[in-house]
Structures are given as structure tokens and as C-alpha cells.
Design a protein around this motif. Structure first.
Motif, PDB file in Angstrom:
ATOM      1  N   ILE A 162     102.866  33.587 116.148  1.00  0.00           N
ATOM      2  CA  ILE A 162     103.281  32.209 115.880  1.00  0.00           C
ATOM      3  C   ILE A 162     104.754  32.230 115.483  1.00  0.00           C
ATOM      4  O   ILE A 162     105.143  32.915 114.538  1.00  0.00           O
ATOM      5  CB  ILE A 162     102.440  31.585 114.758  1.00  0.00           C
ATOM      6  CG1 ILE A 162     100.960  31.569 115.165  1.00  0.00           C
ATOM      7  CG2 ILE A 162     102.924  30.180 114.446  1.00  0.00           C
ATOM      8  CD1 ILE A 162     100.037  31.172 114.042  1.00  0.00           C
ATOM      9  N   LEU A 163     105.564  31.488 116.225  1.00  0.00           N
ATOM     10  CA  LEU A 163     106.989  31.373 115.915  1.00  0.00           C
ATOM     11  C   LEU A 163     107.211  30.052 115.188  1.00  0.00           C
ATOM     12  O   LEU A 163     107.025  28.975 115.758  1.00  0.00           O
ATOM     13  CB  LEU A 163     107.817  31.427 117.200  1.00  0.00           C
ATOM     14  CG  LEU A 163     109.338  31.301 117.040  1.00  0.00           C
ATOM     15  CD1 LEU A 163     109.887  32.360 116.101  1.00  0.00           C
ATOM     16  CD2 LEU A 163     110.029  31.382 118.399  1.00  0.00           C
ATOM     17  N   ASN A 202     110.490  21.319 111.030  1.00  0.00           N
ATOM     18  CA  ASN A 202     109.820  22.537 111.479  1.00  0.00           C
ATOM     19  C   ASN A 202     109.405  22.433 112.941  1.00  0.00           C
ATOM     20  O   ASN A 202     109.116  21.352 113.454  1.00  0.00           O
ATOM     21  CB  ASN A 202     108.584  22.812 110.613  1.00  0.00           C
ATOM     22  CG  ASN A 202     107.808  24.037 111.078  1.00  0.00           C
ATOM     23  OD1 ASN A 202     106.774  23.923 111.732  1.00  0.00           O
ATOM     24  ND2 ASN A 202     108.320  25.205 110.754  1.00  0.00           N
ATOM     25  N   LEU A 203     109.380  23.578 113.598  1.00  0.00           N
ATOM     26  CA  LEU A 203     108.853  23.705 114.952  1.00  0.00           C
ATOM     27  C   LEU A 203     107.869  24.869 114.932  1.00  0.00           C
ATOM     28  O   LEU A 203     108.237  25.996 114.590  1.00  0.00           O
ATOM     29  CB  LEU A 203     109.980  23.966 115.950  1.00  0.00           C
ATOM     30  CG  LEU A 203     109.568  24.218 117.402  1.00  0.00           C
ATOM     31  CD1 LEU A 203     108.821  23.026 117.967  1.00  0.00           C
ATOM     32  CD2 LEU A 203     110.785  24.539 118.254  1.00  0.00           C
ATOM     33  N   PHE A 204     106.605  24.598 115.283  1.00  0.00           N
ATOM     34  CA  PHE A 204     105.517  25.574 115.148  1.00  0.00           C
ATOM     35  C   PHE A 204     104.982  25.882 116.539  1.00  0.00           C
ATOM     36  O   PHE A 204     104.336  25.045 117.170  1.00  0.00           O
ATOM     37  CB  PHE A 204     104.422  24.965 114.269  1.00  0.00           C
ATOM     38  CG  PHE A 204     103.502  25.959 113.625  1.00  0.00           C
ATOM     39  CD1 PHE A 204     103.932  26.760 112.582  1.00  0.00           C
ATOM     40  CD2 PHE A 204     102.187  26.075 114.051  1.00  0.00           C
ATOM     41  CE1 PHE A 204     103.076  27.660 111.973  1.00  0.00           C
ATOM     42  CE2 PHE A 204     101.318  26.975 113.457  1.00  0.00           C
ATOM     43  CZ  PHE A 204     101.768  27.771 112.406  1.00  0.00           C
ATOM     44  N   LEU A 205     105.269  27.088 117.032  1.00  0.00           N
ATOM     45  CA  LEU A 205     104.878  27.471 118.386  1.00  0.00           C
ATOM     46  C   LEU A 205     103.844  28.590 118.326  1.00  0.00           C
ATOM     47  O   LEU A 205     104.161  29.730 117.967  1.00  0.00           O
ATOM     48  CB  LEU A 205     106.103  27.919 119.185  1.00  0.00           C
ATOM     49  CG  LEU A 205     107.189  26.858 119.399  1.00  0.00           C
ATOM     50  CD1 LEU A 205     108.396  27.462 120.095  1.00  0.00           C
ATOM     51  CD2 LEU A 205     106.649  25.682 120.189  1.00  0.00           C
ATOM     52  N   VAL A 251     100.609  37.118 113.590  1.00  0.00           N
ATOM     53  CA  VAL A 251     101.151  36.697 112.296  1.00  0.00           C
ATOM     54  C   VAL A 251     102.112  35.530 112.509  1.00  0.00           C
ATOM     55  O   VAL A 251     102.567  35.264 113.625  1.00  0.00           O
ATOM     56  CB  VAL A 251     101.896  37.848 111.575  1.00  0.00           C
ATOM     57  CG1 VAL A 251     100.960  39.001 111.284  1.00  0.00           C
ATOM     58  CG2 VAL A 251     103.096  38.312 112.391  1.00  0.00           C
ATOM     59  N   VAL A 252     102.413  34.834 111.400  1.00  0.00           N
ATOM     60  CA  VAL A 252     103.403  33.758 111.437  1.00  0.00           C
ATOM     61  C   VAL A 252     104.787  34.364 111.245  1.00  0.00           C
ATOM     62  O   VAL A 252     105.038  35.071 110.266  1.00  0.00           O
ATOM     63  CB  VAL A 252     103.132  32.713 110.341  1.00  0.00           C
ATOM     64  CG1 VAL A 252     104.207  31.627 110.372  1.00  0.00           C
ATOM     65  CG2 VAL A 252     101.758  32.099 110.520  1.00  0.00           C
ATOM     66  N   ASN A 253     105.681  34.117 112.175  1.00  0.00           N
ATOM     67  CA  ASN A 253     107.033  34.672 112.147  1.00  0.00           C
ATOM     68  C   ASN A 253     108.017  33.544 111.838  1.00  0.00           C
ATOM     69  O   ASN A 253     108.231  32.650 112.662  1.00  0.00           O
ATOM     70  CB  ASN A 253     107.367  35.313 113.493  1.00  0.00           C
ATOM     71  CG  ASN A 253     106.356  36.375 113.897  1.00  0.00           C
ATOM     72  OD1 ASN A 253     106.528  37.544 113.600  1.00  0.00           O
ATOM     73  ND2 ASN A 253     105.288  35.963 114.583  1.00  0.00           N
ATOM     74  N   GLN A 254     108.585  33.578 110.630  1.00  0.00           N
ATOM     75  CA  GLN A 254     109.481  32.519 110.181  1.00  0.00           C
ATOM     76  C   GLN A 254     110.919  32.813 110.595  1.00  0.00           C
ATOM     77  O   GLN A 254     111.393  33.942 110.481  1.00  0.00           O
ATOM     78  CB  GLN A 254     109.418  32.383 108.658  1.00  0.00           C
ATOM     79  CG  GLN A 254     108.063  31.977 108.108  1.00  0.00           C
ATOM     80  CD  GLN A 254     107.846  30.481 108.173  1.00  0.00           C
ATOM     81  OE1 GLN A 254     108.733  29.723 108.565  1.00  0.00           O
ATOM     82  NE2 GLN A 254     106.665  30.040 107.764  1.00  0.00           N
ATOM     83  N   ALA A 255     111.611  31.780 111.059  1.00  0.00           N
ATOM     84  CA  ALA A 255     113.048  31.866 111.348  1.00  0.00           C
ATOM     85  C   ALA A 255     113.686  30.580 110.834  1.00  0.00           C
ATOM     86  O   ALA A 255     113.283  29.486 111.240  1.00  0.00           O
ATOM     87  CB  ALA A 255     113.302  32.037 112.837  1.00  0.00           C
TER      88      ALA A 255
END
Length: 459
Positions: A162-163, A202-205, A251-255
Motif C-alpha cells: 500500500i502506497l 492523502n492518497l491511498f493506493l 505493508v503500508v508505505n508512507q511517503a
């Protein structure tokens, strides 16, 4: 007889005034009519475009409904599929720009990722957004249509990771409606997605393929100074602050990226008394911090150029990023000595801060080296730093000169303190005092131009 003539003249004058009034009223009514007609025609045309855009969006949505669930996605999108992200479609005499965006949605009905209950498969269904625009870029010339598509049977993991991209302003607030463009050509199929952030910035891909520091993110918004991520060093010649995003499976990958409203900068070169100094060559660097040089740690900024003030001693820059800027006189510029910037900054003599969403005026104060004057620089013997607020008393009893000036933030003070043709040639005595330092005394001879005096004070 004369009375009759005056009566006829008065009658003719009244008729002329009436004619002028009628002509004015007729012109006004005609103008209002044509303006109303033109406005009505434009509204009718916009209505036709809007109806055509809605019909086109519905047509595209019906095509999507005929696809298998696994194929609902955009080419080079997350998720990927058969749909084209951007198209230009001609309908009759109208040209429409169609943008399609597909995104996995995490429905709160069965819990959300990291929520309560925790949804370990956050790709419950796909949300499709079709935007059709015509004419310009204003919101009044575009429509958007949304729909959701659920998989047949039990939901399954979309795979990948998840980006999660956050776009914030300089105060840490999320920026809704920011445009985000994501590309990654290092994976197959490649990724090329353009969309906007939600109400929280936020943008949740969900379902982004795993990739290490290869998701290139470009972000922008109208009225803001946008930017982009950079490949890691040494692919990029410096160590970037905003490195390309990474995705690790499951996993959730935060940027997180920061941008803020653009500002305007107005620079001016002046003498110590505020008079314009034209045609000064200088160097300016600063704005958004992109990173640091490997080894030295020197800052790398998005903006840097050599320039010259105009005939009025001015130069302006619009659409600039907030941040720190350094402004220095060109080493090849002769005849002038730098004193300070106004406003001053504790960060340095030639440093200033440009806030976001601001129009800032900054003066560079220069001393004419051909005019009899004295420039004192007072520093601490302990570390060489400038001493701010030191009092300098400069006198010449014979010439009747008696002036006192306090040093600025960088420890500089200029004499004379009032605008004159220059100080009379002679030897002047000075006394320098500053809290916490021993008093320094001495003399300086002013004979043919600017004299620079360096004073080192001991605690």
C-alpha cells in the motif's frame, strides 16, 4: 421680434438635448441587450458542453461495467487494467478531455486497515472516477462521475503493498485537491498515474507493486510551489530530501511531501540612506531545500541565478518557494561594499527568510567606496561572531564631529549616520562598548573614500 427669435432658439436647444438623451438611452438599452444576448448564448453553449460531457462519462462508465473485475484499472495504473487514463475525444464540434482514475477502496463495513476491527484485505472494491473537461481548466468546465465495482465472490488480496502519500503545507496541514503524478518505469507493467489527494491531503493506493525508491512523485496545486521526488544518491548528484517512494509487499508505505503557497520577492539595492543604487550584479540562491551535497553537506536549493538590478536598483521574482535565501554582491562588482540586508536575519548577514504566500521587500545596503566614510565591524575575540548592539562613539573635536551608532545583527555600523556629501578628511577617535566585553578605543584616518575598521572585543 427679438423675443420671438429667443423663443425659437430655446425651443431648438431643448429639442437637441432631448435627442441626445434619447440617443444615450437607446445606446444603453442596445448595449444591455447585446450583453444579455451574449451571456445567454454562452450559457446555452456551456449547457450543451455539460450535457455532452455527462453523456460521454456515462458511456465510458457503461463500457467499464462490461469488463471483468480484474481488468478494471488503467494502463500503467494502480491497479493496472485495460482502461486508458487520459483521452481526447471529439464529439461533433466539441473536444473533451477524459481522465479515468481507478483506486481500491477500504470499506469500513468490515473494518479498515489498522482499525478496529482490522481489515487485513483493504481492497474491498474498486472506485472509478471519470472526469470530463472542455474549454479551460476551471471547475465550471468539467464534470466528474463516480461508481464502485465489487468482485464476484469472496474478496482476495490485491497483492503488492500500500502506497500512502501525504501532501502537507509548511505548517503540517494536509492539502486537499493537490495533483499527484506517480511514475515507475522500473517495474512491469510500468506505473503512470495522475490523481488528486483527498480532504485530508492523502492518497491511498492499494496493490502497488514492490519497488525500492523507484516511485517518482510529482506534486502541485494552483497557487502553490510544487516539486518532485528525486532518485537516491549517487543517481542524483546530491543527497535528496525527498527521495523516490518505496513499496514493500503487505505493508503500508508512507511517503510525505511538503509544499506551500508561492510568494513574490522584490529586491532593491540602496545606499545607507535609502537612495537607489542601480545596476548592481549579484547572486541569489535559496527557496525549497532539495538536499545536501555528499561529503560537504552544503545545501542544494531549487533556485539559484546571477542577476542585475535595473536602472532603479530593483529586481523582482514571482512564483517563488518559501524558505531561506542568500543574496550576495558579485565579487566582480567594484566601487561598492556590502553592509547588510534589510530586514536583517540572525541566520547571517546576507540571509533572509521568505514566508509562504507573501510579497516580501528586501534591501541590500551598500556603501559607496569613493565617498569618505567609515564601516566598523565588531566581532568577539572568542569565536569571531559579530557583536550586535555594540555602541560606537566616533569623534573629531577639531572638525566638530560627534556621532554614535549601534552595530547591526552582524556587528556592522556605518558612519556618517546622516546623509552628507561625506566625512571631512581627518583622524577620528572611537570608543566601542558592549555588554559583557571590555571597552576598545582607537582611531581611524578617513582620507580618500571608505575606511573599513575591524574591532575584536574580548569578554
Amino acid at each position: 421680434m427679438n423675443l420671438f427669435r429667443r423663443s425659437r432658439q430655446a425651443f431648438r436647444g431643448f429639442t437637441l438635448i432631448e435627442g441626445m438623451v434619447m440617443l444615450f438611452l437607446f445606446s444603453l438599452i442596445t448595449l444591455v441587450f447585446f450583453q444579455t444576448f451574449a451571456y445567454g448564448t454562452a450559457l446555452i453553449q456551456q449547457s450543451k458542453y455539460r450535457l455532452g460531457a455527462i453523456a460521454l462519462a456515462n458511456q465510458k462508465m457503461e463500457i467499464i461495467r462490461s469488463l471483468d473485475y480484474g481488468n478494471i484499472g488503467t494502463v500503467s495504473g494502480i491497479p493496472s487494467g485495460d482502461l486508458i487514463e487520459d483521452e481526447a475525444i471529439q464529439v461533433s464540434n466539441a473536444l473533451f478531455q477524459v481522465h479515468t482514475f481507478v483506486q481500491y477502496a477500504d470499506d469500513p463495513y468490515d473494518g479498515t486497515l489498522s482499525g478496529s476491527p482490522n481489515d487485513l484485505i483493504p481492497n474491498d472494491y474498486k472506485r472509478v472516477r471519470i472526469e470530463v473537461a472542455w474549454g479551460g481548466e476551471s471547475d465550471s468546465e468539467k464534470i466528474a462521475l463516480f461508481s464502485t465495482f465489487a468482485p464476484l465472490g469472496v474478496e482476495q488480496s490485491a497483492g503488492g503493498g500500500i502506497l500512502s502519500i501525504n501532501i502537507l503545507d509548511s505548517q503540517g496541514n494536509g492539502l486537499p485537491g493537490a495533483s499527484v503524478h506517480i511514475t515507475n518505469s522500473a517495474i512491469s507493467p510500468s506505473v503512470d498515474v495522475t490523481t488528486t489527494t483527498d480532504a485530508s491531503g492523502n492518497l491511498f493506493l492499494v496493490g502497488a507493486p514492490a519497488s525500492a525508491q523507484e516511485y517518482h512523485v510529482t506534486f502541485s496545486k494552483s497557487g502553490y510551489f510544487g516539486s518532485a521526488s528525486y532518485a537516491p544518491y549517487p543517481t542524483t548528484s546530491f543527497i535528496p530530501v525527498d527521495v523516490h517512494a518505496s513499496v514493500v509487499d503487505s505493508v503500508v508505505n508512507q511517503a510525505t511531501f511538503v509544499m506551500d503557497r508561492s510568494s513574490t520577492l522584490q529586491l532593491r539595492t540602496v545606499d545607507p540612506f535609502g537612495n537607489d543604487v542601480p545596476a548592481i550584479d549579484y547572486r541569489i540562491d535559496g527557496g525549497r531545500l532539495l538536499g545536501n551535497e555528499f561529503g560537504t553537506g552544503d545545501a542544494v536549493y531549487e533556485f539559484g541565478m546571477d542577476d542585475t538590478t535595473d536602472a532603479s536598483g530593483e529586481q523582482s521574482y514571482s512564483n517563488r518557494s518559501y524558505g531561506s535565501y542568500s543574496w550576495t554582491i558579485d565579487p566582480g562588482e567594484t566601487g561598492w561594499t556590502f553592509i547588510s540586508l534589510n530586514p536583517e536575519s540572525s541566520a547571517g548577514a546576507n540571509i533572509f527568510e521568505l514566508p509562504a504566500n507573501t510579497s516580501l521587500n528586501v534591501d541590500m545596503v551598500l556603501a559607496d567606496e569613493s565617498v569618505n566614510s567609515a564601516l566598523f565591524t565588531v566581532t568577539s575575540a572568542a569565536d569571531g561572531s559579530g557583536i550586535s548592539g555594540a555602541s560606537i562613539h566616533l569623534t573629531n573635536t577639531t572638525l566638530g564631529f560627534d556621532e554614535t551608532a549601534n552595530t547591526n545583527l552582524s556587528g556592522k555600523a556605518f558612519f556618517p549616520t546622516a546623509e552628507t556629501p561625506g566625512m571631512t578628511a581627518g583622524t577620528y577617535d572611537y570608543e566601542v562598548t558592549a555588554a559583557g566585553f571590555t571597552t576598545e578605543t582607537g582611531s581611524v584616518t578617513v582620507a580618500s573614500g571608505l575606511e573599513s575598521v575591524a574591532i575584536s572585543m574580548s569578554p
